[in-house]
Design a protein around this motif. Structure first.
Motif, short mmCIF file in Angstrom:
data_model
loop_
_atom_site.label_atom_id
_atom_site.label_comp_id
_atom_site.label_asym_id
_atom_site.label_seq_id
_atom_site.Cartn_x
_atom_site.Cartn_y
_atom_site.Cartn_z
N CYS A 124 -19.87 -36.49 -65.91
CA CYS A 124 -20.45 -35.70 -67.34
C CYS A 124 -20.87 -34.48 -67.01
O CYS A 124 -20.91 -33.48 -67.76
CB CYS A 124 -21.28 -36.59 -68.24
SG CYS A 124 -20.69 -38.26 -68.75
N GLY A 125 -21.54 -34.25 -65.73
CA GLY A 125 -22.19 -33.08 -65.43
C GLY A 125 -21.14 -31.63 -65.41
O GLY A 125 -21.44 -30.67 -65.42
N ARG A 126 -19.98 -32.27 -65.32
CA ARG A 126 -18.87 -31.15 -64.94
C ARG A 126 -18.61 -30.55 -66.13
O ARG A 126 -18.15 -29.29 -66.25
CB ARG A 126 -17.46 -31.95 -64.52
CG ARG A 126 -17.38 -32.55 -63.10
CD ARG A 126 -16.36 -33.30 -62.65
NE ARG A 126 -15.15 -33.11 -63.36
CZ ARG A 126 -14.07 -33.58 -63.40
NH1 ARG A 126 -13.92 -34.82 -62.98
NH2 ARG A 126 -12.90 -33.27 -63.96
N PHE A 127 -18.77 -30.87 -67.43
CA PHE A 127 -18.70 -30.33 -68.73
C PHE A 127 -19.76 -30.39 -69.62
O PHE A 127 -19.94 -29.70 -70.53
CB PHE A 127 -17.45 -30.84 -69.34
CG PHE A 127 -17.16 -32.42 -69.58
CD1 PHE A 127 -17.98 -33.00 -70.51
CD2 PHE A 127 -16.47 -33.04 -68.65
CE1 PHE A 127 -17.70 -34.45 -70.50
CE2 PHE A 127 -16.24 -34.32 -68.72
CZ PHE A 127 -17.04 -35.01 -69.68
N SER A 128 -20.97 -31.29 -69.15
CA SER A 128 -22.12 -31.13 -70.10
C SER A 128 -23.41 -31.33 -69.07
O SER A 128 -23.50 -32.72 -68.80
CB SER A 128 -22.12 -32.49 -70.94
OG SER A 128 -23.50 -32.10 -71.85
N LYS A 129 -24.01 -30.52 -68.76
CA LYS A 129 -25.33 -30.56 -68.16
C LYS A 129 -26.36 -31.41 -68.73
O LYS A 129 -27.03 -32.02 -68.02
CB LYS A 129 -25.73 -29.15 -67.58
CG LYS A 129 -25.00 -28.40 -66.73
CD LYS A 129 -24.67 -28.72 -65.45
CE LYS A 129 -23.55 -27.93 -64.61
NZ LYS A 129 -22.54 -28.83 -64.02
N LYS A 130 -26.47 -30.93 -69.92
CA LYS A 130 -27.40 -31.86 -70.79
C LYS A 130 -27.13 -33.35 -70.74
O LYS A 130 -28.04 -34.07 -70.46
CB LYS A 130 -27.45 -31.35 -72.25
CG LYS A 130 -28.24 -32.06 -73.08
CD LYS A 130 -28.21 -31.55 -74.58
CE LYS A 130 -29.16 -32.53 -75.51
NZ LYS A 130 -29.07 -31.95 -77.00
N ALA A 131 -25.96 -33.75 -70.86
CA ALA A 131 -25.66 -35.24 -70.71
C ALA A 131 -26.21 -35.71 -69.53
O ALA A 131 -26.54 -36.78 -69.04
CB ALA A 131 -24.44 -35.48 -70.93
#
Length: 160
Positions: A124-131
């Motif tokens: 998920c961190g690849r496209f959403s640091k918040k997630a």
């Protein structure tokens, strides 16, 4: 709430509630659990439902955030798959520990649970640091739970 949010919010919320309910259903703090020797640093039993409530809320928001941020359908499906696998492993740990009364097996399973959380964070961190950031407390919680699980095994083995 706009129409684009209704499906992810509904699915993620229902999924989190189902995992939480199933986990709670198989968790038995009865005589067997109470009789286990636990380390001095074991928190009071009341801490766990409060902690899990916060964790499930964070998981839900992380899932929605990652799903919405996924760059394409395939990535969104991977998000769903990783979260579903994690929910399965989460429930499996409770079944092994409480229903089968096998903290030793649960300890090995919690390693898989931990790895699934790490996979969710990395993917998920690849496209959403918040997630990814929203999942870090879950990783910390399960790290603590794994250490506690290991201590219970060491203090009470053998099982079965």
């Amino acid at each position: 709430m706009n129409r684009m949010m209704i499906i992810p919010v509904t699915v993620a919320t229902v999924a989190a509630l189902c995992v939480a309910a199933l986990g709670a259903t198989v968790t038995d703090l009865g005589p067997w659990y109470q009789a286990l020797a636990k380390p001095a640093w074991n928190p009071p039993d009341v801490v766990f439902p409060m902690g899990w409530t916060v964790i499930y809320a964070l998981i839900t928001v992380a899932g929605i955030t990652a799903w919405r941020a996924a760059p394409n359908t395939a990535a969104a499906e991977w998000v769903i798959g990783l979260f579903a696998l994690n929910g399965f492993l989460n429930i499996s740990w409770s079944i092994l520990f409480f229903r089968f009364q096998r903290p030793d097996w649960a300890f090995y399973e919690v390693v898989l649970l931990w790895l699934s959380i790490l996979a969710m964070i990395l993917y998920c961190g690849r496209f959403s640091k918040k997630a990814a950031v929203l999942l870090v407390p879950y990783l910390a919680w399960v790290t603590f739970a794994a250490a506690l699980n290991r201590a219970v095994v060491e203090l009470n083995a053998p099982f079965g």
